[in-house]
Write a protein that holds these residues in place. Sequence first.
Motif, PDB file in Angstrom:
ATOM      1  N   PHE A  89      -7.862 -43.381 -20.624  1.00 21.25           N
ATOM      2  CA  PHE A  89      -9.143 -43.766 -20.037  1.00 21.25           C
ATOM      3  C   PHE A  89     -10.080 -44.416 -21.046  1.00 21.25           C
ATOM      4  N   LEU A  90     -10.115 -43.847 -22.269  1.00 24.43           N
ATOM      5  CA  LEU A  90     -11.126 -44.304 -23.217  1.00 24.43           C
ATOM      6  C   LEU A  90     -10.732 -45.600 -23.911  1.00 24.43           C
ATOM      7  N   LEU A  91      -9.514 -46.092 -23.638  1.00 19.39           N
ATOM      8  CA  LEU A  91      -9.134 -47.390 -24.205  1.00 19.39           C
ATOM      9  C   LEU A  91      -9.209 -48.500 -23.161  1.00 19.39           C
ATOM     10  N   ASP A  92      -9.629 -48.131 -21.943  1.00 20.40           N
ATOM     11  CA  ASP A  92      -9.758 -49.118 -20.879  1.00 20.40           C
ATOM     12  C   ASP A  92     -11.245 -49.429 -20.704  1.00 20.40           C
ATOM     13  N   VAL A  93     -11.583 -50.734 -20.689  1.00 17.96           N
ATOM     14  CA  VAL A  93     -13.006 -51.102 -20.628  1.00 17.96           C
ATOM     15  C   VAL A  93     -13.685 -50.494 -19.401  1.00 17.96           C
ATOM     16  N   GLY A 130     -16.274 -48.099 -28.604  1.00 11.35           N
ATOM     17  CA  GLY A 130     -15.100 -48.829 -28.151  1.00 11.35           C
ATOM     18  C   GLY A 130     -14.806 -48.644 -26.691  1.00 11.35           C
ATOM     19  N   PRO A 131     -13.761 -49.210 -26.133  1.00  7.01           N
ATOM     20  CA  PRO A 131     -12.860 -50.131 -26.844  1.00  7.01           C
ATOM     21  C   PRO A 131     -13.563 -51.451 -27.196  1.00  7.01           C
ATOM     22  N   GLY A 132     -13.311 -51.927 -28.391  1.00  9.24           N
ATOM     23  CA  GLY A 132     -14.019 -53.122 -28.861  1.00  9.24           C
ATOM     24  C   GLY A 132     -15.502 -52.841 -28.928  1.00  9.24           C
ATOM     25  N   THR A 133     -16.271 -53.636 -28.228  1.00  8.39           N
ATOM     26  CA  THR A 133     -17.703 -53.380 -28.169  1.00  8.39           C
ATOM     27  C   THR A 133     -18.136 -53.062 -26.746  1.00  8.39           C
ATOM     28  N   ALA A 134     -17.207 -52.568 -25.916  1.00  9.10           N
ATOM     29  CA  ALA A 134     -17.508 -52.341 -24.503  1.00  9.10           C
ATOM     30  C   ALA A 134     -18.604 -51.307 -24.299  1.00  9.10           C
ATOM     31  N   ASN A 135     -18.698 -50.354 -25.237  1.00 10.95           N
ATOM     32  CA  ASN A 135     -19.708 -49.313 -25.082  1.00 10.95           C
ATOM     33  C   ASN A 135     -20.642 -49.247 -26.287  1.00 10.95           C
ATOM     34  N   THR A 136     -20.874 -50.412 -26.887  1.00 10.53           N
ATOM     35  CA  THR A 136     -21.847 -50.476 -27.975  1.00 10.53           C
ATOM     36  C   THR A 136     -23.230 -50.698 -27.366  1.00 10.53           C
ATOM     37  N   PHE A 137     -24.103 -49.699 -27.562  1.00  8.18           N
ATOM     38  CA  PHE A 137     -25.433 -49.784 -26.959  1.00  8.18           C
ATOM     39  C   PHE A 137     -26.466 -50.120 -28.023  1.00  8.18           C
ATOM     40  N   LEU A 167     -17.400 -34.467 -27.613  1.00  6.96           N
ATOM     41  CA  LEU A 167     -16.080 -33.966 -28.008  1.00  6.96           C
ATOM     42  C   LEU A 167     -15.345 -33.322 -26.839  1.00  6.96           C
ATOM     43  N   ILE A 168     -16.090 -32.501 -26.069  1.00  2.29           N
ATOM     44  CA  ILE A 168     -15.461 -31.834 -24.921  1.00  2.29           C
ATOM     45  C   ILE A 168     -14.840 -32.865 -23.995  1.00  2.29           C
ATOM     46  N   TRP A 169     -15.606 -33.900 -23.660  1.00  2.00           N
ATOM     47  CA  TRP A 169     -15.118 -34.895 -22.704  1.00  2.00           C
ATOM     48  C   TRP A 169     -14.018 -35.759 -23.310  1.00  2.00           C
ATOM     49  N   LYS A 170     -14.089 -35.957 -24.637  1.00  2.00           N
ATOM     50  CA  LYS A 170     -13.036 -36.731 -25.283  1.00  2.00           C
ATOM     51  C   LYS A 170     -11.698 -36.020 -25.150  1.00  2.00           C
ATOM     52  N   TRP A 171     -11.728 -34.724 -25.397  1.00  2.00           N
ATOM     53  CA  TRP A 171     -10.489 -33.959 -25.227  1.00  2.00           C
ATOM     54  C   TRP A 171     -10.027 -34.011 -23.786  1.00  2.00           C
ATOM     55  N   PHE A 172     -10.945 -33.909 -22.917  1.00  2.00           N
ATOM     56  CA  PHE A 172     -10.631 -33.886 -21.495  1.00  2.00           C
ATOM     57  C   PHE A 172      -9.976 -35.199 -21.048  1.00  2.00           C
ATOM     58  N   LEU A 173     -10.470 -36.328 -21.636  1.00  3.73           N
ATOM     59  CA  LEU A 173     -10.015 -37.645 -21.174  1.00  3.73           C
ATOM     60  C   LEU A 173      -8.901 -38.235 -22.036  1.00  3.73           C
ATOM     61  N   ASP A 174      -8.536 -37.568 -23.130  1.00  2.00           N
ATOM     62  CA  ASP A 174      -7.525 -38.085 -24.056  1.00  2.00           C
ATOM     63  C   ASP A 174      -6.189 -38.364 -23.370  1.00  2.00           C
ATOM     64  N   ARG A 175      -5.315 -39.109 -24.138  1.00  5.23           N
ATOM     65  CA  ARG A 175      -3.971 -39.400 -23.628  1.00  5.23           C
ATOM     66  C   ARG A 175      -3.276 -38.107 -23.191  1.00  5.23           C
ATOM     67  N   ASN A 176      -3.429 -37.019 -23.992  1.00  6.21           N
ATOM     68  CA  ASN A 176      -2.817 -35.740 -23.624  1.00  6.21           C
ATOM     69  C   ASN A 176      -3.873 -34.752 -23.136  1.00  6.21           C
ATOM     70  N   GLY A 177      -4.985 -35.301 -22.648  1.00  8.24           N
ATOM     71  CA  GLY A 177      -6.101 -34.447 -22.216  1.00  8.24           C
ATOM     72  C   GLY A 177      -5.832 -33.777 -20.880  1.00  8.24           C
ATOM     73  N   LEU A 178      -6.762 -32.895 -20.515  1.00  8.25           N
ATOM     74  CA  LEU A 178      -6.628 -32.103 -19.297  1.00  8.25           C
ATOM     75  C   LEU A 178      -6.477 -32.973 -18.059  1.00  8.25           C
ATOM     76  N   LEU A 179      -7.263 -34.061 -18.018  1.00  9.43           N
ATOM     77  CA  LEU A 179      -7.263 -34.892 -16.812  1.00  9.43           C
ATOM     78  C   LEU A 179      -5.894 -35.524 -16.596  1.00  9.43           C
ATOM     79  N   ASN A 180      -5.282 -36.007 -17.712  1.00  7.90           N
ATOM     80  CA  ASN A 180      -3.961 -36.618 -17.590  1.00  7.90           C
ATOM     81  C   ASN A 180      -2.907 -35.591 -17.232  1.00  7.90           C
ATOM     82  N   VAL A 181      -3.024 -34.382 -17.793  1.00  8.49           N
ATOM     83  CA  VAL A 181      -2.088 -33.317 -17.438  1.00  8.49           C
ATOM     84  C   VAL A 181      -2.158 -33.067 -15.936  1.00  8.49           C
ATOM     85  N   PHE A 182      -3.362 -33.002 -15.459  1.00 12.50           N
ATOM     86  CA  PHE A 182      -3.587 -32.738 -14.040  1.00 12.50           C
ATOM     87  C   PHE A 182      -3.028 -33.874 -13.177  1.00 12.50           C
TER      88      PHE A 182
END
Lengths: 364, 329
Positions: B184-188, B275-282, B158-173
């Motif tokens: 980031f999380l929608l790009d393979v 996701g995205p799709g099955t890119a990170n299905t382990f 969850l922490i990293w999801k917030w960090f990497l979200d469209r409006n997350g800390l990383l994008n703000v920065f």
Amino acid sequence: MGDLKLKNLNKSFGAVHVLHDVNLRIDNGEFVVFVGPSGCGKSTLLRIIAGLEDVTSGSIAIGGRDVGALSPAERKIAMVFQSYALYPHMSVRKNLAFGLENLKFKRAEIDARITEAARMLAIEPYLDRRPKQLSGGQRQRVAIGRAIVRDPDIFLFDEPLSNLDAALRVQTRAEITKLHREMQTTMIYVTHDQVEAMTMADKIVVLRAGRIEQVGTPLELFDHPRNLFVAGFLGSPRMNILKGRITIGDDRSVLVDVGYSTLLRTDVDSTTVAAGQEVLAGVRPAHFALADAEGLPFEVQYHESLGTETYVYGKLQGQSEQVIVHQPGHFAPAPGAILKIMPLDGRLHVFDPASELALARGRA
Amino acid sequence: MARATGLADRALDLVMALVEAPINAIERLIGRGRMPYVFLAPNLVLFGIFTFLPIAIAVGYAFTGGTELLISDRPFVGLDNFRKLLTCESYLVPGSCEESLFWTAIWNTLWFVGFNVAGTLLVALVTALILNRAIAARGFFRAMFLYPVLLSPVVIGLIWKWFLDRNGLLNVFLQMLGVPPEIFLLDVGWSRFFVVVVSVWFHMGFYTLILLAGLQAIPKDLYEAAAIDAATPSRTLFRITLPLLAPNLLVVLILLMIKSVQIFDEAWVLTNGGGPGTANTFLVQYIYQMAFAGDLRLFGLASAASVLMGLVLLVLTLVQLRLGKKVES
């Protein structure tokens, strides 16, 4: 050239001052032993010479070159560690080769040096073994071999025999001495064992609490200790210490009165002492001889027979400290017997109780 | 204080008195020699119920079909589940496989294991080497690097999801720096990259600790001997430190490999279920989806996949242990 000069060397670890104003000169080819009780700073001094510790102030010069700012590798020294510090994952051959490889020696030269060192130390059969597969004595030889192949200006030994058993220690002691005779290279050897110091050294440096107490040949230190500490530290069993007073004879000779009708003759300079002055008189156990009528009354408590010699333990009446008397061969006095003993001529050491320094000798 | 201690003492006495009688009775009954097994029994029972029994049940389920929960209601299908998982025109092309998601998950897991093992090992080793030196505030840094290990995987996700979200800390920065925002999380590529980054960040503290313990066991005088032997820092590292650290590196490698194959929770939360799709299905996610998340509860297929994964892990571990014995001798 393997001569070494230490000038006004001081070392502190934080607030702890471990070496005080050490000044020392070691000539090329000398075998010098640093000796002293635990914590006297002898190992620290060796590590400073090696470059493993830096100095707080003062200078070190090897072969006339100031090495204070140089790394251990640049000082042309080699060191044998107490733990041997062999690389456990390398064969003996690799252990010997490692330093030379680092210095970019040619393969042929490395092999030649290893062959020569292995021959000198008789470790040829073990060259392809790991240190773990060797006995303590063999590891010791490999550690010395690793120093030899470097062909250093100065060898440094940090208590190298302390992990060996007694018989092996005597043997290795002789071998290191022989090695020094053959190689004629400066060696500095740290030990707390005064027998090693006496038997191996050209020159002994006695240290106590970070200060040099005395420097000299083994016999100089044994015969003329500068102070009570050196007198007590060298020689086994320890020197006997008696309380006494100075008496001046009619011919200006200086005598020591230790509480009996018999006065002890000394070679102390009569101009430096006053009659009645309190002193400590030191006599080594082997320097007491049995006397006939004239002598100090020594009451036997018990004795230890070592076969070739006997140590008799007892008391001089009026003296608080136990006194040990050495006799050659078999000797079995009964407990409680009173023997008359006298120090041999010229073997009485006289110290000032306050400064602990030996009193100046006159011309005999 | 004294009264509290007295109370605790009396409570302890009471417990001991209560326990003593039955223990003595058992000992009289079976003899002193068998008593160790009595003390081991409670743990063995729990272990059996929650570890060994499920393994046996899973193996059993792997040979059954249907969607029923109780094994007695399930038809025996022999090796059908395994056949389904392993039928492929080319194992390199998941789409050509009958169970293409299984093979997608296998390939996803393989690249994850590769990058995660290499990344974590490298980062943990470098961190351990730095922390092994006499640097300022060493204790603080050691605690800091270990801290993420204490967090729950879901919290990490969850922490990293917030960090990497469209409006997350990383994008703000990034926007402050004038870089256009990236989801980031929608790009393979990015999502795979960050799954590895998060995993390395999460677990490195633990492996750093193991390596640090190994580094501190290397005698200091070997480094002094190496200094006198004119070894440069890089030669000291490669010829002294790393060879002597080899046993610890091997332990880390084995643990890391097993842990990496089991990647699931933090990645599942972070990537919204692979996701995205099955890119990170382990692999573990595949097993979970087959058994519990799909419309059909395919316990047999999931169990067969688990058994295959267990076998692969077993073989990997045996190979590494064999290598380890070689390293030691």
